[in-house]
Motif scaffolding. Structure first.
Motif, PDB file in Angstrom:
ATOM      1  N   LEU A  80      34.727  38.312  31.620  1.00 55.04           N
ATOM      2  CA  LEU A  80      34.768  37.061  32.367  1.00 55.04           C
ATOM      3  C   LEU A  80      33.430  36.786  33.050  1.00 55.04           C
ATOM      4  O   LEU A  80      32.947  35.645  33.063  1.00 55.04           O
ATOM      5  N   THR A  81      32.830  37.838  33.597  1.00 52.12           N
ATOM      6  CA  THR A  81      31.541  37.683  34.258  1.00 52.12           C
ATOM      7  C   THR A  81      30.456  37.310  33.265  1.00 52.12           C
ATOM      8  O   THR A  81      29.605  36.444  33.536  1.00 52.12           O
ATOM      9  N   ALA A  82      30.459  37.973  32.107  1.00 55.12           N
ATOM     10  CA  ALA A  82      29.456  37.680  31.088  1.00 55.12           C
ATOM     11  C   ALA A  82      29.559  36.247  30.585  1.00 55.12           C
ATOM     12  O   ALA A  82      28.561  35.641  30.163  1.00 55.12           O
ATOM     13  N   ALA A  83      30.755  35.674  30.627  1.00 61.61           N
ATOM     14  CA  ALA A  83      30.959  34.297  30.181  1.00 61.61           C
ATOM     15  C   ALA A  83      30.587  33.287  31.263  1.00 61.61           C
ATOM     16  O   ALA A  83      30.808  32.081  31.083  1.00 61.61           O
ATOM     17  N   GLY A  84      30.036  33.779  32.372  1.00 63.39           N
ATOM     18  CA  GLY A  84      29.630  32.891  33.454  1.00 63.39           C
ATOM     19  C   GLY A  84      30.665  32.690  34.526  1.00 63.39           C
ATOM     20  O   GLY A  84      30.461  31.896  35.454  1.00 63.39           O
ATOM     21  N   GLY A  85      31.787  33.405  34.439  1.00 67.27           N
ATOM     22  CA  GLY A  85      32.830  33.270  35.438  1.00 67.27           C
ATOM     23  C   GLY A  85      32.585  34.129  36.660  1.00 67.27           C
ATOM     24  O   GLY A  85      31.736  35.030  36.661  1.00 67.27           O
ATOM     25  N   LYS A  86      33.316  33.842  37.707  1.00 69.34           N
ATOM     26  CA  LYS A  86      33.255  34.610  38.952  1.00 69.34           C
ATOM     27  C   LYS A  86      34.683  35.027  39.304  1.00 69.34           C
ATOM     28  O   LYS A  86      35.359  34.364  40.091  1.00 69.34           O
ATOM     29  N   PRO A  87      35.148  36.130  38.691  1.00 69.23           N
ATOM     30  CA  PRO A  87      36.558  36.505  38.834  1.00 69.23           C
ATOM     31  C   PRO A  87      36.890  37.127  40.186  1.00 69.23           C
ATOM     32  O   PRO A  87      36.114  37.896  40.752  1.00 69.23           O
ATOM     33  N   ALA A 118      34.661  31.886  43.640  1.00 72.13           N
ATOM     34  CA  ALA A 118      35.575  32.382  42.604  1.00 72.13           C
ATOM     35  C   ALA A 118      36.180  31.218  41.815  1.00 72.13           C
ATOM     36  O   ALA A 118      36.554  30.191  42.390  1.00 72.13           O
ATOM     37  N   ASP A 119      36.272  31.397  40.485  1.00 72.90           N
ATOM     38  CA  ASP A 119      36.847  30.365  39.630  1.00 72.90           C
ATOM     39  C   ASP A 119      37.971  30.903  38.740  1.00 72.90           C
ATOM     40  O   ASP A 119      38.513  30.174  37.909  1.00 72.90           O
ATOM     41  N   HIS A 120      38.310  32.169  38.894  1.00 68.65           N
ATOM     42  CA  HIS A 120      39.338  32.788  38.063  1.00 68.65           C
ATOM     43  C   HIS A 120      39.949  33.923  38.871  1.00 68.65           C
ATOM     44  O   HIS A 120      39.228  34.645  39.573  1.00 68.65           O
ATOM     45  N   VAL A 121      41.264  34.089  38.803  1.00 72.14           N
ATOM     46  CA  VAL A 121      41.919  35.160  39.550  1.00 72.14           C
ATOM     47  C   VAL A 121      42.686  36.053  38.579  1.00 72.14           C
ATOM     48  O   VAL A 121      43.409  35.562  37.709  1.00 72.14           O
ATOM     49  N   VAL A 122      42.473  37.344  38.710  1.00 74.53           N
ATOM     50  CA  VAL A 122      43.128  38.340  37.864  1.00 74.53           C
ATOM     51  C   VAL A 122      44.051  39.162  38.751  1.00 74.53           C
ATOM     52  O   VAL A 122      43.608  39.781  39.722  1.00 74.53           O
ATOM     53  N   PHE A 123      45.337  39.174  38.409  1.00 76.64           N
ATOM     54  CA  PHE A 123      46.336  39.904  39.189  1.00 76.64           C
ATOM     55  C   PHE A 123      46.753  41.181  38.457  1.00 76.64           C
ATOM     56  O   PHE A 123      46.971  41.176  37.239  1.00 76.64           O
TER      57      PHE A 123
END
Length: 789
Positions: free
Chosen positions: A646-653, A466-471
């Motif tokens: 976020l996923t489409a941009a290559g992130g792993k939320p 994971a590289d991003h956290v959504v609360f």
């Protein structure tokens, strides 16, 4: 160790299992409905010990007609089989309860399931037997280890004398003494491997214990031949030393897996065997846990644990809710309070009404999550499983090729055989097999100690990425127990009406508002419908439409636009789209929220808040936490869209949420977490569930998962490096069977010791020392249970 050791149970126990396999009726009675025409039955299969066993069962069992899929849990040696619920479908049409084996196809399916397991060499039995509370496998391993250790030490002492230059007669004498010491040790200690290897071969397959048995047996046979022919070298020390180190590694692995299983058993022990049921005529009858049904009234004495999720009907008492929220401070319950299964009644007698049966209780759900913690097929596990699957044939071919090659080169069958035996021993990929499961077991255990439940072994791998956290805001970053702050400013009639409508919703703001319904009255003639994330609509008998919720939901466009408080959450009451009143709420941060955001930032995870609340309170919360990215007024669809972006941009939320409206986003995220107090749907959609009130569970889980991933990669590196050096050395004849045994065992023990580094850190202070000044309340869990009821 991870090598297949189907023989760790005693021969008598295995024979009993083979002759006392559960019948189709017993399996049906122990199964549970999953809905959508499916049922699940759980079976204990003691013979499951490695990735090859898992791959075989998960491949073969679904071939039975009617079986949807099978999942194997290595730590608990439990096979969960999901099959078509033909009985339930047929009986549902008839309007009766399903009974055992009423449907012929289902009876045939379950019979075929038991037969297939026996045919594959994996006798099974239902959970709850004596083996659940005793550990005969551990006792056998320890005895075998002791015998092998005694034999190896004595044979090694004799070997030192031979190596020191003993003359021919003395050398032969020492060889014969070594043979006499090694023979019973091999028979007694080696049966752990021999029994497993024979079981595999008898059923037409090979496992990791086949080449181990061949290597040990051939090493002893060649040594005995050398002793009879007065040869200079014998390798009795290699055979018994190999057994000792293999058993040491296997015992260590068994102890760690037993820790995982004991955690599950300790949870199960929190539920009593039954409870005193109060009948309608006042008579009292003690019923077993399985016989308690929703709607029954239960008498709970001080000192008793709650058997099933229930609502207090009468009585007042202090209760220990530590199993729910990790807090040690007692909490007061009274009529109307909800108590989950496993909580402890401390001071006064209570009468509870059961709202769930035992199989669907909060405690049962936690047990299921613990048992599922290692079931996921993570990427690292799949690599290890594929390596295990090709291991046996590859090792046999390599050993055979080595024997043929040395025969062609030297013409010395003795040298060729010794070299082939060394190859059999040194190529045992125990280190590779241990690389993943040992780390996962330790990681899951450490998270459990800190109140974090892992629902899937692969989730730890995804959390480490994971590289991003959504609360979510309400109930996640905040306590989720808002307080109405303008009760005196609103119209009394409007407040009563809004409170009665709010009782139909589980949203925290609605629950805070519902408490102002003093007479606890219903709206029986109103047609009530809730729109998750929006609000509640109530249609009166006269056709008037009352709405309670977001301004955009409750008001016509011409009525919208007025904000009544800058930093407060608000709920609007309307009639036929026209404004009636507004209710303002304030909330408090969840314990550890600031620290959690700070730690996540230090770990490289950017935080973001997505909330359905208004701009002003969301902005104030973000400023308090130091979060720059936030979006207010987000609907459930919007949260999913943001996760997908976020996923489409290559992130792993990583998504952290607790509400019903968060469930789609939790499912869409790369990995997700939810508190135990979350709504059922949201909690079931999450990969991790944390029991403590502190939000520091989130960075803790990230840290443990990343450390576990690092250790797994290190273990893979150690295993690969070992094989790159050891295998060529053995094939080229530079390793005797003794050196091969020491090298192979050392690599396995090194991997285990490296994995144990994960346990060095202590529990985080926020969990070890709960804040006494702010006792947690069971309100959130109560709302969850009441929603389920």
């Amino acid at each position: 160790m991870s090598c297949c050791a189907a023989g760790t149970e005693s021969a008598a126990e295995l024979q009993a299992l083979e002759t006392q396999a559960p019948s189709a009726e017993e399996m049906w009675l122990s199964s549970r409905s999953l809905g959508k025409g499916l049922r699940q039955v759980d079976l204990i299969v003691p013979g499951v010990h490695c990735g090859a066993c898992i791959a075989l069962l998960e491949k073969e069992l679904p071939r039975i007609k009617g079986v949807d899929h099978a999942r194997v849990n290595l730590s608990t040696r439990r096979v969960s089989v999901v099959f078509a619920d033909g009985v339930a479908r047929g009986e549902a049409a008839a309007g009766t309860q399903p009974a055992a084996a009423r449907d012929a196809s289902t009876e045939t399916l379950l019979t075929a399931l038991g037969d297939r397991l026996l045919a594959l060499g994996y006798p099974a039995h239902l959970p709850g037997g004596a083996d659940e509370t005793s550990d005969p496998a551990m006792r056998e391993l320890l005895k075998a280890l002791a015998v092998a250790g005694f034999a190896s030490m004595n044979v090694m002492l004799l070997s030192v004398s031979v190596w020191s230059g003993a003359d021919a007669a003395t050398r032969d004498l020492f060889h014969w003494i070594s043979a006499l010491i090694a023979a019973p040790a091999l028979v007694y200690s080696g049966r752990v491997f021999f029994r497993s290897a024979w079981s595999a071969l008898r059923h037409g397959r090979a496992n990791m214990d086949v080449p181990i048995s061949l290597g040990v047996g051939l090493a002893y046979a060649i040594s005995l031949h050398e002793t009879i022919t007065h040869g200079d070298h014998a390798y009795f020390d290699a055979s018994v030393t190999l057994l000792f180190f293999l058993l040491a590694g296997r015992t260590l692995d068994h102890m760690m897996r037993e820790k995982a299983r004991s955690a599950v058993r300790n949870l199960v022990r929190l539920s009593p065997r039954g409870a005193m049921v109060i009948r309608d005529d006042g008579a009292r009858e003690y019923l077993a846990l399985e016989e308690i049904e929703p709607g029954m009234r239960l008498a709970i004495a001080p000192g008793d644990r709650i058997p099933v999720d229930g609502r207090v009907v009468s009585g007042c008492s202090d209760m220990d809710f530590a199993v729910v929220n990790g807090e040690s401070a007692p909490q007061l319950v009274e009529a109307g309070s909800l108590a989950p299964a496993g909580t402890l009644n401390l001071t006064g007698p209570l009468v509870l009404e059961a709202v769930r049966d035992a199989r669907n209780s909060f405690l049962a759900e936690m047990v299921a999550m613990m048992e599922a913690a290692e079931s996921g097929r993570a990427g690292y596990r799949r690599i290890a499983d594929r390596a295990s699957a090709i291991y046996a044939p590859a090792v046999h071919l390599l050993a055979l090729g080595t024997f043929i090659g040395w025969m062609v080169v030297s013409g010395d069958w003795r040298m060729a055989m010794l070299t082939a035996v060394a190859v059999l021993i040194i190529t045992c990929p125990c280190a590779l097999g241990l690389a993943v499961p040992v780390v996962q077991v330790i990681a899951a255990g450490r998270l459990f100690e800190n109140g974090v439940m892992v629902k899937d072994g692969s989730a730890m791998e995804r959390l480490a990425q994971a590289d991003h956290v959504v609360f979510d805001k309400t109930g996640t970053l905040t306590r989720g127990t808002p307080v109405l702050i303008n009760a005196e400013a609103v119209t009394a009639d409007h407040l009563r009406l809004a409170a009665r409508i709010a009782r139909a919703s589980r949203h925290p703001l609605s629950q805070a508002l519902a408490g102002f319904d003093a007479v606890n009255a219903e709206l029986p003639e109103f047609r009530i419908r809730e729109t998750p994330g929006e609000g509640v609509e109530a249609v009166s008998p006269s056709g008037d439409v009352y709405r309670l919720g977001r301004a955009g939901f409750a008001l016509d466009e011409s009525e919208q636009g007025a904000e009544r408080a800058a930093d407060a959450s608000q709920v609007v009451l309307s009639k036929n789209g026209a404004f009636l009143d507004i209710f303002l709420f304030s909330d408090q941060l969840r314990r550890g929220a600031v620290q959690a955001v700070t730690r996540l930032s230090s770990l490289g995870l950017d935080a973001e808040i997505l909330s359905g609340d208004r701009e002003a309170p969301v902005r104030a919360l973000a400023n308090e936490l130091g979060v720059t990215a936030y979006v207010a007024g987000v609907r459930p669809r919007g949260k999913v869209d943001r996760i997908k972006a976020l996923t489409a941009a290559g992130g792993k939320p990583l998504m952290v949420g607790d509400g019903l409206n968060d469930a789609p986003a939790l499912s869409a995220a790369h990995v997700s977490m939810a508190p135990a107090s979350a709504a059922d749907v949201g909690r079931m959609a999450a990969d991790f569930v944390f029991l403590h009130d502190s939000l520091e569970a989130v960075p803790l889980a990230v840290e443990v998962s990343r450390k576990a991933g690092s250790l797994i990669r290190q273990n893979f590196g150690l295993a690969v490096a070992y094989n790159c050096v050891a295998v060529p050395a053995a094939v080229l004849g530079h390793a005797t069977p003794l050196i091969a045994a020491l090298a192979m065992s050392s690599s396995s023990i090194l991997v285990v010791l490296n994995s144990l580094r994960l346990r060095r850190k202590t529990r985080i202070e926020a969990f070890a020392k709960p804040a006494a000044a702010r006792p947690a309340t069971p309100d959130k869990e109560a709302r969850r249970l009441e929603a389920a009821a």
